[in-house]
Write a protein that holds these residues in place. Structure first.
Motif: not given
Length: 163
Positions: A13, A16, A19-20
Motif C-alpha cells: 500500500e 502504491r 507511486k501515485r
C-alpha cells in the motif's frame, strides 16, 4: 502516528501511494512546463512586435531577459521530471527484485521440504545416496573439500564412507 489511530499500511500500500504521488508530481511538472513553453512563444512574438516598432528598446531588452529565464526554467523542469521518473523506475526495479526474491525463497523452501520428506532422486528414501538438495555438496565444493573415495566392498554393501 497513523498506526495509533488506524491500521498500519502494508508495504504494498505504501508503494502504491508513493507511486501515485510520483506520477501526480510528474503530471503537474509537465503541465507547468507546457505553460512555460506557451509563455515563451508569446514572449517571442511580443519581442518581435515591439522590436519592429523600434521605439522601446529598453522594454525589448527586459523581455529578452525574461525569455532567457523562462528557457532556463523549462530546462529545469525537464531535469526535475527525469529525476522523478528515475525514482519511479528505481522503486519499480526494487519491487521486481523483491518479487524475484520471494519466488526464489519459495522455490528453495519447496526444495528443502521435498528433500526432508525423502525427495531427491526418484526411488531414494531418506538418507539414501542421492537424497537431499545438494547444498552440502555445493558448500564442500566451495570450501575445497573432497569426499573420501568409497571402497569397492562398501559400495557392494550399499554403504558410503563417512567423511
Amino acid at each position: 502516528m497513523s498506526f495509533l489511530f488506524g491500521k498500519r499500511k502494508t508495504p504494498a500500500e505504501l508503494l502504491r501511494e508513493n507511486k501515485r504521488m510520483l506520477n501526480r508530481s510528474i503530471r503537474e511538472i509537465e503541465r507547468e512546463r507546457q505553460g512555460l513553453q506557451a509563455q515563451e512563444k508569446k514572449l517571442i512574438t511580443e519581442i518581435k512586435k515591439t522590436a519592429k516598432e523600434g521605439q522601446q528598446m529598453g522594454a525589448v531588452k527586459v523581455m529578452a531577459k525574461d525569455l532567457i529565464r523562462t528557457r532556463h526554467q523549462i530546462t529545469k523542469f525537464y531535469q526535475l521530471k527525469s529525476q522523478l521518473q528515475g525514482v519511479s523506475h528505481k522503486s519499480e526495479r526494487e519491487r521486481q527484485r523483491e518479487r524475484e526474491r520471494e519466488i526464489t525463497d519459495l522455490a528453495t523452501m519447496q526444495g528443502a521440504w521435498s528433500s526432508a520428506c525423502g525427495g531427491g532422486t526418484p526411488g531414494a528414501g531418506r538418507g539414501a545416496p542421492g537424497a537431499g538438495c545438494g547444498r552440502a555438496r555445493a558448500r564442500d565444493r566451495r570450501r575445497g573439500w573432497r569426499r573420501k573415495p568409497v571402497r569397492a566392498r562398501d559400495r557392494r554393501r550399499g554403504r558410503q564412507r563417512k567423511p
